[in-house]
Scaffold this motif. Sequence first.
Motif, PDB file in Angstrom:
ATOM      1  N   ALA A 246       7.583  14.902 -17.298  1.00 25.38           N
ATOM      2  CA  ALA A 246       6.084  15.950 -18.105  1.00 25.38           C
ATOM      3  C   ALA A 246       5.546  16.440 -17.256  1.00 25.38           C
ATOM      4  O   ALA A 246       5.193  17.036 -16.484  1.00 25.38           O
ATOM      5  CB  ALA A 246       6.737  16.120 -19.379  1.00 25.38           C
ATOM      6  N   ARG A 249       5.883  17.763 -13.367  1.00 23.36           N
ATOM      7  CA  ARG A 249       5.477  18.977 -13.128  1.00 23.36           C
ATOM      8  C   ARG A 249       3.984  19.811 -13.645  1.00 23.36           C
ATOM      9  O   ARG A 249       3.374  20.506 -13.087  1.00 23.36           O
ATOM     10  CB  ARG A 249       5.722  20.180 -15.318  1.00 23.36           C
ATOM     11  N   THR A 271      16.500  15.389 -24.545  1.00 21.72           N
ATOM     12  CA  THR A 271      15.311  15.896 -23.370  1.00 21.72           C
ATOM     13  C   THR A 271      16.347  15.802 -22.350  1.00 21.72           C
ATOM     14  O   THR A 271      15.924  16.688 -21.145  1.00 21.72           O
ATOM     15  CB  THR A 271      14.918  14.031 -23.011  1.00 21.72           C
ATOM     16  N   LEU A 274      16.193  19.849 -20.106  1.00 21.57           N
ATOM     17  CA  LEU A 274      14.445  19.428 -19.850  1.00 21.57           C
ATOM     18  C   LEU A 274      14.751  19.312 -18.549  1.00 21.57           C
ATOM     19  O   LEU A 274      14.317  19.417 -17.896  1.00 21.57           O
ATOM     20  CB  LEU A 274      13.105  18.762 -20.295  1.00 21.57           C
ATOM     21  N   HIS A 275      15.781  18.202 -18.122  1.00 20.31           N
ATOM     22  CA  HIS A 275      15.012  17.307 -17.033  1.00 20.31           C
ATOM     23  C   HIS A 275      16.352  18.476 -16.007  1.00 20.31           C
ATOM     24  O   HIS A 275      16.333  18.787 -14.936  1.00 20.31           O
ATOM     25  CB  HIS A 275      16.232  15.771 -17.305  1.00 20.31           C
ATOM     26  N   ARG A 277      17.110  21.127 -16.506  1.00 22.37           N
ATOM     27  CA  ARG A 277      15.351  22.863 -15.951  1.00 22.37           C
ATOM     28  C   ARG A 277      14.741  21.920 -14.822  1.00 22.37           C
ATOM     29  O   ARG A 277      14.697  23.105 -14.005  1.00 22.37           O
ATOM     30  CB  ARG A 277      14.693  23.445 -16.899  1.00 22.37           C
TER      31      ARG A 277
END
Length: 348
Positions: A246, A249, A271, A274-275, A277
């Motif tokens: 996180a 970003r 998660t 998210l990773h 992406r």
Amino acid sequence: MSSPIIEGSYLADLLAQPDILRGIISKLQSTRIDTRLGEGLRDGRFRRVVLTGMGSSLHALYPLHLALSNAGINSHWIETAELLLGFEPLYSPETLLIGASQSGESAEMVTLAKRAGEFGHFIGITNNGQSTLGDAAGTTLLLEAGVEATVSCKTYLSTLAVLHWLGASLMNGKIDKALAEITEAETAVRDYLTGWRDHVSELLPQVDGVTSVFVTGRGNSLATAGTGGLILKEATRQHAEGMSAAAFRHGPLEMAGKHVLVLIFEGDESTFPLHRRLAEDIASGGGRAILIGPNTPQSGAFLLPALANAVMPLLEILPIQMLSLALAARDRFEAGRFERASKITSIA
């Protein structure tokens, strides 16, 4: 392989890791801690746990911090240097202190040991029972890692294993389950390192032109991210940073490009999207991102078997170690050989 690996004591330590894990598993099978420590967490005698260390020892404590917090226990994860500068309310008979230091002689831990009597109990995790930490702790758990020449590897895996066992001992008594998970991890570590030459050969083309590495993840994988960034700097003299996926970003994403390699640990199923992406966004901007875990589209060095989430850091660190060998081979020097640093940091 276009660039030969210069073999030395660091590589020998890496290859010894499975045997060290097997030894610590055997030791833990016959180890018991005072049941009053776990009871103290349940009955309120200990109102909090403080977890402290420096470098890879601090990072190794993070999964235990998560486990304690998720069990409803008031847990504080604090670098020892910072603990010495403040946090006075934590110096209390109501605090269970858990300190990790591979040597037991790092400058910060030596200073903290002088105040050991201010805590309710001090559990020390170290590779040297005769050290200052070993002498000061009310309970000492040994890493049984033998002599380690340079960069933390054997001792890091041992620390993770001991802390996973300690968490079970303090919180839920499921010691057999914890030992079974560590044993499964040991088998996976052994299998992975059997192909170490192939892994490094595979990585050599992928590090061509790389000048900066980011190691990222979430949850338990933050232990690997932090330690990974640290050991890459130590072992390769290459710029590397470990941080949460996180946090990447929030600024570092702007650095993504062909000379920057971003490693992303998959984490658990909550998660992983998210990773994935993040990896896609880095690649779409011309950057280089690699997912590490059981579901990565990569093969070989970055493909890992699925283990219990709590012990994945034992396995996740291995691709980082292989990367350190590849970067050093590319630059034609021996990985892990210290020129400026020392094994024990004696100056705070």
